[in-house]
Design an enzyme around this catalytic site. Structure first.
Site, PDB file in Angstrom:
ATOM      1  CE1 TYR A 133       0.645  -5.127   7.871  1.00  0.00           C
ATOM      2  CE2 TYR A 133      -0.530  -3.094   8.308  1.00  0.00           C
ATOM      3  CZ  TYR A 133      -0.445  -4.314   7.675  1.00  0.00           C
ATOM      4  OH  TYR A 133      -1.452  -4.725   6.833  1.00  0.00           O
ATOM      5  CG  HIS A 157      -1.959  -1.102   1.142  1.00  0.00           C
ATOM      6  ND1 HIS A 157      -3.270  -0.889   0.788  1.00  0.00           N
ATOM      7  CD2 HIS A 157      -1.841  -2.434   1.348  1.00  0.00           C
ATOM      8  CE1 HIS A 157      -3.923  -2.044   0.809  1.00  0.00           C
ATOM      9  NE2 HIS A 157      -3.080  -2.997   1.148  1.00  0.00           N
TER      10      HIS A 157
HETATM   11  C1  HEM Z   1       0.539 -11.722   5.901  1.00  0.00           C
HETATM   12  C2  HEM Z   1      -0.322 -10.706   5.928  1.00  0.00           C
HETATM   13  C3  HEM Z   1       0.042  -9.295   5.632  1.00  0.00           C
HETATM   14  C4  HEM Z   1       1.265  -8.694   5.537  1.00  0.00           C
HETATM   15  C5  HEM Z   1       2.629  -9.320   5.736  1.00  0.00           C
HETATM   16  C6  HEM Z   1       1.042  -7.306   5.236  1.00  0.00           C
HETATM   17  C7  HEM Z   1       2.039  -6.369   5.048  1.00  0.00           C
HETATM   18  C8  HEM Z   1       1.839  -5.015   4.986  1.00  0.00           C
HETATM   19  C9  HEM Z   1       2.874  -4.025   5.093  1.00  0.00           C
HETATM   20  C10 HEM Z   1       4.357  -4.319   5.230  1.00  0.00           C
HETATM   21  C11 HEM Z   1       2.308  -2.809   5.040  1.00  0.00           C
HETATM   22  C12 HEM Z   1       3.000  -1.452   5.157  1.00  0.00           C
HETATM   23  C13 HEM Z   1       3.085  -1.092   6.643  1.00  0.00           C
HETATM   24  C14 HEM Z   1       3.818   0.203   6.924  1.00  0.00           C
HETATM   25  O1  HEM Z   1       4.932   0.416   6.405  1.00  0.00           O
HETATM   26  O2  HEM Z   1       3.284   1.036   7.699  1.00  0.00           O
HETATM   27  C15 HEM Z   1       0.901  -3.020   4.867  1.00  0.00           C
HETATM   28  C16 HEM Z   1      -0.043  -2.033   4.754  1.00  0.00           C
HETATM   29  C17 HEM Z   1      -1.380  -2.277   4.633  1.00  0.00           C
HETATM   30  N1  HEM Z   1      -2.024  -3.488   4.667  1.00  0.00           N
HETATM   31 FE1  HEM Z   1      -1.182  -5.278   4.915  1.00  0.00          FE
HETATM   32  N2  HEM Z   1      -0.305  -7.078   5.140  1.00  0.00           N
HETATM   33  C18 HEM Z   1      -0.945  -8.274   5.383  1.00  0.00           C
HETATM   34  C19 HEM Z   1      -2.286  -8.496   5.408  1.00  0.00           C
HETATM   35  C20 HEM Z   1      -3.222  -7.543   5.207  1.00  0.00           C
HETATM   36  C21 HEM Z   1      -4.631  -7.760   5.272  1.00  0.00           C
HETATM   37  C22 HEM Z   1      -5.314  -9.107   5.599  1.00  0.00           C
HETATM   38  C23 HEM Z   1      -5.218  -6.565   5.013  1.00  0.00           C
HETATM   39  C24 HEM Z   1      -6.684  -6.249   4.966  1.00  0.00           C
HETATM   40  C25 HEM Z   1      -7.454  -6.116   6.009  1.00  0.00           C
HETATM   41  C26 HEM Z   1      -4.178  -5.580   4.805  1.00  0.00           C
HETATM   42  C27 HEM Z   1      -4.358  -4.237   4.528  1.00  0.00           C
HETATM   43  C28 HEM Z   1      -3.370  -3.284   4.527  1.00  0.00           C
HETATM   44  C29 HEM Z   1      -3.605  -1.866   4.370  1.00  0.00           C
HETATM   45  C30 HEM Z   1      -4.951  -1.174   4.152  1.00  0.00           C
HETATM   46  C31 HEM Z   1      -2.364  -1.246   4.449  1.00  0.00           C
HETATM   47  C32 HEM Z   1      -2.074   0.251   4.366  1.00  0.00           C
HETATM   48  C33 HEM Z   1      -2.032   0.816   5.766  1.00  0.00           C
HETATM   49  C34 HEM Z   1      -1.639   2.264   5.730  1.00  0.00           C
HETATM   50  O3  HEM Z   1      -2.355   3.042   5.073  1.00  0.00           O
HETATM   51  O4  HEM Z   1      -0.614   2.612   6.353  1.00  0.00           O
HETATM   52  N3  HEM Z   1      -2.977  -6.210   4.932  1.00  0.00           N
HETATM   53  N4  HEM Z   1       0.645  -4.369   4.835  1.00  0.00           N
END
Ligand code: HEM
Length: 327
Positions: free
Chosen positions: A305, A39
């Site tokens: 995260y 994202h």
């Molecule tokens: C193994 C599962 C997952 C991993 C490893 C993962 C990994 C990540 C990482 C690394 C980020 C960036 C975090 C940052 O730098 O602040 C991120 C952001 C995000 N993820 Fe995931 N994610 C996973 C599952 C999910 C799921 C299930 C959802 C849905 C509900 C999701 C929705 C999001 C959203 C909306 C963001 C953006 C958050 C923001 O605006 O800062 N992710 N994810």
């Protein structure tokens, strides 16, 4: 801006799973210093969440009683590549940080797809590893889905991905927590719930053909314009799980006939100049009255995260903070 697609696989084998998963994301999508590893492109908005009191019988959570609380909302393109166009990746994110009366925070992080493709962090990382080793040039969504198809539990996700279309606006999509959480009330009663945001404006999407003709950051511009004429709103619903509904499996949706309750309304009032550098929407930061379920993906997100935030903050050091509005 150009991504560096090289990965030191030998290093990945030595490191904790969350670091490995980020290394594989970088190998698949490219490395974009200072950006979130998923994202990557998004913007932050301010707003107010007003609970309607209907959750109070189920949870003590301070933001779900009677008092309105300020929020930060980040809408994002799901791609790990900040250069990817809005039209190429229909999955979108809506992350909400509620600022609680005691100055603590809690996060609710949702996407417009109601299921995830992996049941465990190990499977998630394996799929990325496969994608990284199969990669010839930057793989598109279709080739990633072909790899994910090798995991039987990804069927629901893949079926939904075939149908999902680009929302006409960030303010015209439904967003789902995917994970279940426990609401706990003052008598200690626990109720499993999932969250759904429903847009006030209703839902609208583009056809695939029209979506690819849109500007790279079409959705950002659309929301800027929309907010000039007034707030954008969402109602927050909870879906109540039955005893037998799985609470630890993000690849399965609960049946559509489960009772839903509207518990509040979000009004997004304006765009923030910058997202604070240290803003991390960790979905496991919860107040009294709400607890994580045993969903292993939910718990892994806490680690991933934090690792992603460490990487991007380290990369931003020395480059001047707050210099990129849409990180
Ligand atoms: C193994 C599962 C997952 C991993 C490893 C993962 C990994 C990540 C990482 C690394 C980020 C960036 C975090 C940052 O730098 O602040 C991120 C952001 C995000 N993820 Fe995931 N994610 C996973 C599952 C999910 C799921 C299930 C959802 C849905 C509900 C999701 C929705 C999001 C959203 C909306 C963001 C953006 C958050 C923001 O605006 O800062 N992710 N994810």
């Amino acid at each position: 801006m150009k991504g560096d697609n090289t990965l030191k696989f030998d290093k990945a084998a030595e490191s904790p799973l969350e670091e490995q998963s980020l290394d594989y994301i970088e190998a698949v999508a490219g490395k974009f210093p200072g950006y979130r590893r998923a994202h990557a492109r998004g913007n932050c908005y301010q707003g107010v969440f007003t609970p309607n009191g209907k959750a109070a019988a189920l949870t003590d959570a301070p933001h779900l009683q009677e008092e309105a609380v300020p929020v930060i909302v980040r809408f994002s393109n799901s791609s790990s590549n900040p250069n990817h166009s809005d039209g190429l990746t229909p999955p979108k994110g809506m992350a909400v940080q509620f600022i609680l009366p005691n100055d603590q925070i809690t996060n609710l992080v949702c996407t417009n797809i109601p299921v995830f493709f992996a049941r465990t962090p190990e499977t998630f990382t394996e799929v990325l590893e496969l994608a990284a080793s199969a990669k010839k040039g930057v793989p598109d969504l279709t080739s990633f889905l072909k790899i994910a198809k090798q995991v039987p539990e990804s069927t629901a996700f893949i079926d939904l991905m075939k149908e999902v279309r680009l929302p006409a606006s960030y303010a015209m999509a439904q967003y789902f927590s995917i994970h279940a959480f426990y609401f706990i009330n003052s008598s200690g009663r626990r109720q499993a719930v999932k969250y759904i945001w429903n847009p006030d404006e209703g839902m609208s999407t583009y056809t695939k053909k029209d979506a690819i003709k849109l500007l790279h950051n079409f959705l950002d511009e659309e929301l800027d314009e929309r907010l000039e004429s007034g707030p954008a709103g969402f109602t927050l619903n909870i879906q109540l799980g039955n005893e037998d509904d799985p609470v630890d499996d993000p690849t399965i949706e609960w049946p559509g006939d489960r009772q839903q309750i509207t518990i509040g309304h979000l009004s997004i009032t304006g765009k923030m100049e910058n997202c604070p550098d240290d803003l991390v929407f960790d979905p496991t930061i919860l107040p009294q009255g709400i607890e994580c379920t045993d969903d292993p993906i939910l718990h892994f997100r806490h680690l991933a995260y934090s690792a992603s935030s460490d990487r991007r903050l380290r990369e931003k050091e020395g480059r001047g903070k707050g210099d990129q509005a849409s990180i």
